[in-house]
Scaffold this active site. Structure first.
Site, PDB file in Angstrom:
ATOM      1  N   LYS A 136       0.862  -1.185   0.000  1.00 23.89           N
ATOM      2  CA  LYS A 136       0.000   0.000   0.000  1.00 23.89           C
ATOM      3  C   LYS A 136       0.894   1.230   0.000  1.00 23.89           C
ATOM      4  O   LYS A 136       1.554   1.535   0.982  1.00 23.89           O
ATOM      5  CB  LYS A 136      -0.932   0.010   1.214  1.00 23.89           C
TER       6      LYS A 136
ATOM      7  N   ARG B 285      -3.253   8.983  -4.926  1.00 29.76           N
ATOM      8  CA  ARG B 285      -4.057   8.156  -5.815  1.00 29.76           C
ATOM      9  C   ARG B 285      -4.461   8.976  -7.043  1.00 29.76           C
ATOM     10  O   ARG B 285      -4.901  10.124  -6.896  1.00 29.76           O
ATOM     11  CB  ARG B 285      -5.305   7.697  -5.063  1.00 29.76           C
TER      12      ARG B 285
ATOM     13  N   GLU C  93      -0.708   5.275  -8.365  1.00 30.12           N
ATOM     14  CA  GLU C  93      -0.301   6.164  -7.291  1.00 30.12           C
ATOM     15  C   GLU C  93       0.906   6.981  -7.755  1.00 30.12           C
ATOM     16  O   GLU C  93       1.838   6.436  -8.343  1.00 30.12           O
ATOM     17  CB  GLU C  93       0.094   5.292  -6.089  1.00 30.12           C
TER      18      GLU C  93
END
Lengths: 332, 552
Positions: free
Chosen positions: B231, B236, B279
């Site tokens: 993650k 984003r 991202e």
């Protein structure tokens, strides 16, 4: 408080000239009572004095054994060096401002009051005085009450719309004063009207005082009815109780001055807020305080700081009455 | 504003989502499309920029009502909502005329303010206040001050529009995505039943992840059914190339490509009509850099050459949403992944567009052990994506999960408080928190707003009211008494803060009733959590916990 007529004591506002308290807490020999709400009329005192139409309500509150004396509005009574009279405060039935005169100096303790129209109680009377002890529960200019008639219309429209969906309408309103005011504005013919027993215990006294009320069915703890289309009036305290929970599928309303602010209404989590208060709004407070022509104004209950500063800037000698011991429940 | 004001007040009185949706759909069916497109725009969180500063607005209201500034401030404190405060203060208007239309309110009463000088603006608003009915005041002030959504999420707006037009809310969502103005988009376009026509240059509604609540992901079944990735701690975004033109969209539906020219440039090597989800990360020759490095790039619109060199970034793709103009969102995750890998493998190494690697692990236990490396790797844990899931808008249970590392924790004491806003107005809900320094003095390290239950908030409010020691504007200092355990995601060393640290996403984890104020943690412990204590924190744009850029 610096004046010869009144002083603050731990029990509340005290008149040394007449050796009595106004709306005291604790236990005192002589209590003069502005109105029958529980934060003003407490049990445990020796003797009570109030206005005539307040007496039966006070009796409900204090029980049969309390020693209660009453006089009509406007009449005066001599207590020691003090001359005491009661004047309508327009707050609830029997509510009074108390005028106290000692050696030519006149003070008025307002209790709670509102100058706006209210068909369920005696109309507010302005009393000129040297010193005025005023409530200021709604002491901010954002509080401005709509016309009473408009609120009654809103309640009836809401009730009608709910009845069309065959849903009950449950309104929370303080059991003495506000509830009767809501009832008095209801249109008969929309549906049945129920009320919690706390509300009903005051109804006969309102009726005998000449207040026009619709016929109301007392709702106890157990009755299981089809409530669809009915109006039910209950005190806020029962909101989360089984008493209220059995009224299925109802829409909930709440009647209070606080409902004029959306945040307050959302926190209450009711479907509808009705802006109906038994206190003065901001324009009402200013109108009355100026109207008394008082040289000294003391403020209790609520946003005292703001109103005091605002009055000072207008040249009025106003301050907040130190009420650190005088904790009060907000109007609910 | 006739129908719009009524809509506003009706929605305000409805608490159930379904009833609210129904009411909103009714509005879209009933209202003039010229007006309702503006309603859509405002409900999407937009405002007319530069019409009037809120400070100016307060001053105008002070002049109009005759109340001194401090009275207006006290009122605002009580009401907790500026638009509502102003509306209540202005109050009834007896001279109100025929209701005006919403589009008129915008074009004749709000937009012209932008180009006026102060005095003209004051006169114009005064005129507007005479025109509006009292029921219009609050909605008008809401659209004027902006950022209001009447408690309607974007998803629900799309649902209501979908209901009104009888079309799929997902299609509505895509048509509404990105930034648009009511001059560019009409309600007819939004509700066009022809669903094949899609707007390629707009982002798709983002698929979001649920936090994994359980201690262990064992309940998710076989780990081989899941695509597991790190993650990333970045921003984003969707990278789109459409008809040769490249764009980057943040989750706030803002076009942010200008800030990242090297990524736009890199799309030259991508096929046309493609949409990647991924991202944006700060990425130097040594690899991933901290989020604070990325923040340096966010502050400015077009970065200088030396900035590009000093603070390089890359777009780490983890999903492929369309290719060659074909919408791939209904393909399974594993199929989309194959296509994505094929696409990225054609690109050079060390390129500003790359792929987020899949993490291999045969058991949850192995993965749990690997997850322990998260902090060292500069990531926030794992993303778990069901291999057979489609790309769905918003949060859908069972598709994407974020399995985050545990936050840092520290015990702190409340030293001041402020009234909250909206639902929490009139309650002390905003707390300033302190820990001890080397000399045992309390130093402020964080502010926290959330984490307590409604019941606790009320209880805390009471305690705060009873321990106020001073008043500084809206802030009340309190006797240090309440101790909270604060969770936070990271620490930046900061010279601007007296304590020398700034925390990321502090929130209340629990109320430590068992702890006295002298038992709070020491600032040195918190400093030790900073991953790069030599680095200076810089002002950046606001980014939420999941790296979504917040521009409103």
């Amino acid at each position: 408080m610096r004046c010869d007529v009144l002083e603050m004591r731990p029990e509340g506002i005290y008149c040394p000239g007449g050796d009595f308290f106004v709306d005291p807490r604790g236990s005192v020999p002589r209590a003069v009572i502005t109105h029958a709400h529980s934060d003003h009329a407490r049990s445990g005192h020796g003797h009570y004095l109030c206005a005539n139409s307040c007496k039966p309500l006070l009796r409900v509150r204090l029980g049969a054994s309390a020693s209660i004396e009453s006089i009509p509005y406007g009449d005066s009574i001599q207590i020691g060096d003090a001359r005491v009279s009661f004047h309508p405060a327009g707050h609830i039935l029997g509510s009074a401002q108390i005028r106290i005169e000692v050696k030519g100096e006149v003070w008025v303790v307002s209790g709670d009051y509102k100058p706006q129209a209210d068909r369920t109680c005696e109309a507010f009377e302005l009393v000129k005085c040297h010193g005025f002890i005023s409530e200021c529960t709604f002491g901010l200019p954002v509080y401005k009450w709509p016309e009473e008639e408009l609120i009654h219309q809103q309640v009836n429209q809401w009730w009608k719309a709910n009845a069309e969906d065959d849903r009950p309408s449950l309104i929370f309103a303080y059991s003495l004063g506000k509830a009767q005011r809501i009832l008095a504005g209801l249109e008969s013919g929309i549906g049945k009207i129920f009320a919690h027993s706390a509300v009903c215990s005051f109804l006969e006294h309102y009726k005998s005082a000449g207040v026009d009320l619709p016929s109301v069915i007392k709702l106890g703890d157990k009755e299981k009815e089809h409530f669809g289309g009915s109006m039910i009036v209950a005190p806020p305290a029962v909101e989360d109780s089984r008493w209220a929970q059995r009224i299925r599928n109802c829409r909930k309303g709440f009647a209070s001055g606080w409902m004029s602010i959306r945040g307050a209404r959302r926190r209450r989590n009711v479907d509808r807020g009705f802006v109906l208060s038994d206190h003065a709004d901001w324009p009402g407070l200013l109108e009355v305080i100026k109207g008394t022509e008082a040289e000294v104004v003391k403020l209790t209950h609520g946003n005292g700081d703001v109103l005091a500063r605002y009055l000072q800037e207008m040249g009025i000698n106003a301050s907040v009455l130190n009420e650190s011991f005088y904790v009060r429940e907000e109007e609910s | 504003m006739k129908l719009f004001s009524q809509l506003f007040h009706d929605l305000d009185g409805l608490t159930k989502t379904n009833e609210r949706l129904k009411r909103l759909a009714e509005y879209f069916k009933e209202a003039d499309p010229v007006d309702s497109i503006w309603a859509c725009w405002f409900l999407s969180g937009n405002r007319v920029k530069g019409a009037v500063k809120t400070r100016e607005l307060r001053e105008f209201v002070a002049v109009r009502t005759g109340y001194p500034d401090w009275v207006i401030e006290e009122c605002y404190d009580r009401v907790g909502d500026l638009a509502e405060t102003l509306s209540l203060l202005i109050g009834d208007n007896d001279s109100a005329q025929e209701p005006i239309h919403l589009h008129q309110a915008v074009s004749e009463h709000i937009k012209p303010l932008v180009y006026m000088d102060r005095q003209d603006r004051q006169d114009a608003l005064s005129q507007t206040w005479n025109t509006l009915r009292s029921i219009d005041l609050l909605p008008f002030h809401k659209i004027l001050t902006g950022g209001f959504r009447m408690g309607i999420s974007k998803g629900n707006l799309c649902k209501a529009l979908g209901m009104a037009g009888g079309i799929d809310p997902a299609i509505v969502a895509q048509r509404l995505a990105g930034s648009w103005t009511p001059d560019e988009l009409s309600l007819q376009e939004i509700l066009n039943p022809d669903e094949t026509e899609s707007r390629l240059c707009r982002p798709f509604p983002f698929c979001l992840a649920y936090p994994l609540q359980e201690e262990s992901p064992g309940i998710l079944g076989d780990p081989n059914d899941w695509q597991i990735e790190w993650k990333w701690d970045g921003i984003r975004a969707q990278l789109i190339k459409s008809e040769g033109k490249a764009m980057i969209w943040s989750r706030g539906d803002e076009s942010i490509g200008d800030a990242f020219p090297e990524i736009l440039e890199a799309t030259k090597l991508l096929p046309d009509n493609v949409c990647l989800d991924g991202e944006i990360l700060a990425w130097g020759h040594e690899g991933l850099r901290s989020f604070s490095r990325l923040q340096k790039r966010l502050g400015r619109k077009s970065p200088t050459a030396s900035m590009l060199k000093r603070e390089p970034v890359r777009f780490q793709a983890y999903d492929l949403l369309s290719l060659g103009g074909e919408d791939l969102r209904d393909l399974k995750m594993e199929r989309r992944r194959e296509k994505l890998e094929r696409l990225i493998s054609s690109l050079p190494n060390r390129f500003p567009v790359s792929i987020s690697d899949v993490v291999e692990g045969n058991s949850w236990k192995d993965l749990e052990a690997l997850r322990e490396e998260s902090r060292d790797r500069g990531v926030e844990g794992f993303m778990l994506k069901k291999k057979d899931s489609c790309y769905t808008p918003g949060r859908v249970k069972g598709t994407w999960y974020k399995w985050k590392i545990d936050p840092y924790l520290a015990d702190m004491v409340v030293v001041s408080a402020q009234l909250g806003h909206g639902k929490r107005s009139n309650l002390y809900t905003d707390y300033t928190l302190a820990v001890r320094n080397e000399d045992g003095e309390l130093v402020v390290v964080a502010k926290a707003y959330s984490g307590l239950t409604d019941k606790e908030i009320k209880e805390v409010d009471k305690i705060i009211r009873g321990s106020i020691t001073g008043k500084f504007g809206p802030v009340r200092s309190v006797k240090p008494n309440l101790v909270f355990e604060i969770a936070f995601e990271g620490v930046q060393i900061s010279k601007r803060h007296k304590s020398g640290v700034a925390l990321r996403f502090p929130r209340i984890n629990r109320w430590r009733r068992d702890k006295a104020p002298d038992q709070v943690d020491e600032v040195a412990i918190i400093k030790g959590y900073a991953n790069d204590p030599t680095r200076q924190e810089e002002d950046g744009l606001k980014v939420d916990e999941d790296g979504n850029l917040l521009l409103f």
